[in-house]
Design an enzyme around this catalytic site. Structure first.
Site, short mmCIF file in Angstrom:
data_model
loop_
_atom_site.label_atom_id
_atom_site.label_comp_id
_atom_site.label_asym_id
_atom_site.label_seq_id
_atom_site.Cartn_x
_atom_site.Cartn_y
_atom_site.Cartn_z
N LYS A 161 13.86 -34.52 33.14
CA LYS A 161 14.71 -35.42 34.18
C LYS A 161 16.33 -35.28 33.61
CE LYS A 161 15.01 -38.82 33.50
NZ LYS A 161 14.87 -40.75 33.23
N ARG A 163 12.12 -48.65 40.11
CA ARG A 163 11.01 -47.93 39.53
C ARG A 163 9.19 -48.85 40.48
NH1 ARG A 163 12.25 -48.82 33.56
NH2 ARG A 163 12.69 -45.96 33.30
N ARG A 187 5.08 -30.66 20.40
CA ARG A 187 6.85 -30.87 19.73
C ARG A 187 6.75 -30.75 18.36
NH1 ARG A 187 11.11 -33.69 23.15
NH2 ARG A 187 9.89 -35.78 23.30
N ARG A 224 7.76 -36.32 15.46
CA ARG A 224 8.69 -37.13 15.43
C ARG A 224 7.36 -38.24 15.90
NH1 ARG A 224 13.61 -35.78 19.76
NH2 ARG A 224 11.43 -37.16 20.86
N ARG A 263 2.76 -44.43 28.74
CA ARG A 263 4.28 -45.06 30.05
C ARG A 263 3.56 -44.18 31.01
NH1 ARG A 263 9.02 -41.91 27.35
NH2 ARG A 263 8.00 -41.06 26.06
#
Ligand SMILES: [Zn+2]
Length: 214
Positions: A14, A84, A123, A158, A169
């Site tokens: 996004k 949401r 990542r 990370r 999530r």
């Protein structure tokens, strides 16, 4: 230019689209997350709700968004972080009507769960220069395994890039926001933006076409 509402699963990209609209078309970004964090400093009740990890109630969120929308004169805006839930989507419609804001484009950023998982688990970050890589991506993987192209130091992951936190999530998104997406689908106003490709040129072209319509 049409104002947009982003409905996006975590890590769906996004930010890239928002930045593009802000930089190229002067969109104003209204992010409920950012506003809530700012307000926490002076609002004890809000701070304790957020510290507990609970969701801030719809009424508070709606008041915040309404305040921000009233500050906008004529520039197009991006709503980020709302709705949401289905309830928020309905309330938002009422509010926009009241403020006489028409022609809003809800955009669902469509990325498969498999691709999202690759983005999380692939990542890698350089601890020295901060450059970000993805080991599953032809265009974003380092030239040498696990080594930064620039600094030649070992890449790290990370802390918040873990699968479990992503899946949590994602589950929250699936259980609540999908109903809001269905709501816009039924009203036939939803743009489904395919962002599965690494190269976002095509997706940006579709987005540009859509904000210019009408
Ligand atoms: Zn580096």
């Amino acid at each position: 230019m049409r104002s947009v509402i982003f409905l996006a699963p975590p890590l769906s990209g996004k930010g890239t689209f928002s930045d593009y609209l802000v930089e190229n078309y002067g969109y104003k970004q209204i992010s409920t997350g950012d506003i809530l964090r700012k307000r926490m400093a002076s609002d004890e009740k809000l701070a304790s709700i957020m510290a507990s990890g609970a969701l801030v109630d719809d009424e508070t969120i709606m008041d915040i968004v309404s305040d921000e929308l009233k500050k906008i004169s004529n520039e197009p805006f991006i709503l980020d972080g709302i709705p949401r839930t289905l309830n928020q989507a309905e309330k938002l419609d009422e509010m926009l009507n009241k403020l006489n804001i028409k022609d809003i484009l809800p955009i669902y950023i469509d990325v498969t769960k498999d691709n999202l998982i690759k983005r999380v688990t692939g990542r890698r970050v350089c601890p020295k220069c901060g450059k970000s890589y993805n080991i599953y991506s032809e265009s974003f993987k380092p030239q040498e395994d696990s080594i930064c192209d620039n600094c030649k130091v070992e890449l790290t992951t990370r802390k918040d890039d873990n699968l479990e936190s992503f899946l949590n999530r994602y589950e929250v998104f699936n259980s609540s926001t999908l109903k809001a997406i269905e709501y816009y689908k039924e009203k036939e106003s939803l743009l489904v933006l395919d962002n599965n490709n690494e190269d976002q040129t095509e997706a940006i072209k579709v987005l540009e076409g859509a904000i210019h319509e009408h």
